[in-house]
Motif scaffolding. Structure first.
Motif: not given
Length: 659
Positions: A268-277
């Motif tokens: 879904r191209n979502a939760l980008k910042i959370w995944t990086i963290l």
């Protein structure tokens, strides 16, 4: 000569790591293909020299070169060959050499399989990976050199710690390190993305196979370590909430959350910042575990070193990479594009819920593990945080998570039908409720919550199968058609089902062993009998024998059930003269998924022998479940969509520009 070759190879590996850490990074900044192209060859060369160093130390152990201090401290000429080899990583210096070898291996694998990565991303990933490797090369050469020679070579070595002379040591530490170090690739991908300030779904597709491989190895390593402690230490337990055990559990929990978050990002191209963290935190927790094991702040059967100097050095490494990574995250994350939206009741929402419970559980373990250490360092007060704290905090967080696990694969992406999924899970609910009722009827006044936990485990297992049955159309289409559909499902779907089923199996084993475990401690003389559940064990006597580097006292017990001989159990105690220590070798009798566990105490002058007996119902399901989890991960990893990876995009769409 061999130790000098190994030491020289380690120095050359450091030099190559420094080149790989600087040149490709500068090339990515300048968009210079030649400079970026140095990353691959230097990664391969670094692996070659790290392998030479490791092979040199292994040769010193195999040939019992006691002029090398590390070999003298941890080996013995009479030790079996397999334990000479495993002794290489059965100590601090050798295990750190294995650590950097695996770091170099992962870097070389990224260089080999990363042809579909954008050139700048690949260069940055390999450069960050090499910064980590360089830090640990410096640590080894400065404080933990495994090739130091003694002025005068002793005739004989001091031998390896006896409890480490077990086949489990051949599997447990290497698998753990593959998991710990494997998360360094996720960390390197995250830092590389932050350096560029760009990230999209393709990034998640590239990083997910490396994260999955690391998660599989860490799962296998923790499981093997648990089983090794269970049968080798003679305590009859499989998990003790030891701080070092917690140190391996925390990155596993963070890695599990990262895997699920990366799926949302990829789809879904979502939760980008959370995944990086999460990618930063998973490896950061691995570094914290390294600090706990090697700094001397803990006293445990798992710890390698007690030298404060090494602890300070590792603390500096930890501060640089964790602090630097989080600082870069704080600076760059706000400018990253957020990505797609989704409804709370959707598969994405279920995965977010999964992440919330996992990270909260990880935080409770983190606090319970490090708070006593911090309190002692600041005030001098000592407190003990043990199993009661973790059982009361970690356990309740797992209940809603496990209730939600079967829902995730059945919910649709973006917007799901919660009621419809609950209806499709009717069979799972019914199986769980029937199990609760049957367990209450059988146990008759046993632990109140245990039957509900068993019902929850059955619900999770049946729920994992429900997704496969639904997708195959079982009971809706002819059986041969359903079988063909099931065979045509993506391997990742099968992998998810196996992993979730394994989670339920592990829970079932934990509940049964914890609540219905039977223990007896008795003293027997020859020909006396003790009963345990439906079994009778007769003490037949003791014999002694000489092993390669130990003397062993073995007791023989004949096991009967209903008057029929079932088997013979022979627990023993081994005395290692070179170390002046002894170990208890428990005897295990497997009946289905249950076991009879027998360990020896000290013999008395009159021939009597103290023994500890356990009956452990369904205990093997604990480790069988983890095997199914690893197998599920392997199935997902073999899925063509992960093996092929994301196609190399055009320059303009390779990564979404920052906004």
């Amino acid at each position: 000569m061999i130790p000098e070759i190994g030491h020289y190879a380690l120095v050359l590996a450091l030099g190559l790591a420094m080149i790989q850490a600087v040149v490709p990074l500068w090339g990515a900044r300048l968009r210079d293909d030649t400079l970026m192209g140095t990353a691959g060859p230097t990664a391969f060369a670094q692996l070659a020299f790290a392998a030479i160093a490791f092979a040199a130390l292994t040769a010193c152990y195999v040939y019992s070169d006691f002029s090398v201090a590390n070999v003298f401290e941890n080996s013995h000429s009479a030790k079996p060959l397999i334990y000479k080899i495993t002794g290489v990583w059965g100590n601090h210096e050798g295990s750190m050499l294995l650590w950097v070898l695996i770091l170099a291996l992962f870097g070389a694998l990224v260089a080999y399989f990363g042809d579909n990565l954008p050139a700048t991303l690949k260069a940055n990933v390999l450069a960050v990976q090499s910064w980590i490797a360089a830090a640990f090369y410096i640590f080894i050469l400065g404080t933990s050199n495994p090739f130091l020679r003694l002025a005068e070579a002793p005739f004989e070595g001091r031998d390896l710690n006896p409890i480490l002379q077990d086949i489990g040591l051949a599997i447990h530490p290497p698998m753990l390190y593959l998991g710990y170090v494997g998360f360094s690739i996720s960390f390197s991908f995250a830092i590389a993305a932050l350096i560029e300030g760009r990230i999209d779904a393709a990034w998640a597709r590239w990083v997910r196979p490396w994260t999955l491989a690391a998660w599989m190895c860490l799962t296998a390593g923790i499981s093997m370590g648990s089983y090794w402690a269970y049968y080798e230490l003679g305590w009859g337990g499989w998990w003790f909430w030891d701080p070092v055990e917690n140190a391996s559990l925390m990155p596993w929990i963070a890695g599990t959350a990262l895997l699920h978050s990366a799926v949302v990002m990829e789809k879904r191209n979502a939760l980008k910042i959370w995944t990086i963290l999460l990618a930063i935190l998973a490896f950061s927790l691995s570094l914290i575990g390294t600090f706990l094991v090697r700094s001397g702040v803990l006293t445990s059967v798992h710890t390698f070193a007690t030298d404060p100097t090494r602890g300070v050095f590792i603390l500096a490494i930890l501060t640089f990479f964790i602090g630097g990574g989080l600082a870069l995250y704080a600076w760059r994350a706000p400018v990253l594009k957020q990505g797609g939206l989704f409804a709370p009741l959707s598969r994405e929402g279920a995965l977010v819920l999964n992440n919330l419970f996992l990270t909260t559980a990880c935080a409770t373990v983190f606090i319970g593990t490090l708070y006593p250490l911090a309190l002692e360092a600041l005030t001098g007060d000592k407190i003990s945080v043990g199993a009661p704290f973790f059982n009361l905090t970690f356990g309740p967080l797992m209940v809603p998570l496990l209730l939600a696990v079967p829902f995730g694969p059945l919910l649709a992406w973006k917007r799901g039908d919660l009621l419809g999924v609950a209806q499709r899970l009717t069979a799972a609910w019914m199986c769980g409720l029937i199990t609760v009722a049957v367990t209450f009827a059988i146990t008759r006044g046993g632990p109140i919550l245990a039957p509900f936990a068993i019902g929850l485990a059955v619900y999770v297992m049946v729920g994992a199968l429900t997704d496969i049955f639904e997708r195959a159309g079982l009971l809706r289409v002819p059986f041969p058609t359903a079988i063909r559909r099931a065979g045509g499902l993506p391997r990742s779907a099968w992998g998810t089902a196996f992993a979730h089923f394994g989670l339920g199996a592990t829970l079932l084993g934990i509940v049964c062993e914890s609540n219905w475990n039977t223990e007896r401690i008795v003293t027997l003389k020859p020909n006396e009998t003790v009963s345990l559940r439906s079994y009778e064990l007769t003490f037949d006597g003791m014999t002694t024998r000489q092993g390669p580097n130990y003397r062993e006292l073995t007791a023989k017990f004949t096991v009967r059930s209903g008057g029929t001989v079932v088997d013979v159990m022979e627990p023993s105690k081994r005395n290692f003269a070179s170390r002046g220590t002894s170990t208890t070798e428990a005897a295990l009798l497997t009946r289905g998924f249950s076991q009879i566990y027998l360990s020896l105490g000290d013999p008395a002058a009159d021939g009597a022998l103290a023994i500890r007996l356990y009956h452990k119902p369904l205990v093997l399901l604990i480790w069988l479940g983890t095997v199914l989890m690893v197998f599920g991960g392997a199935l997902s990893l073999s899925d063509r969509r992960l093996r092929v990876g994301a196609p190399k995009p055009a320059k303009k769409s390779a990564l979404q520009p920052a906004e």
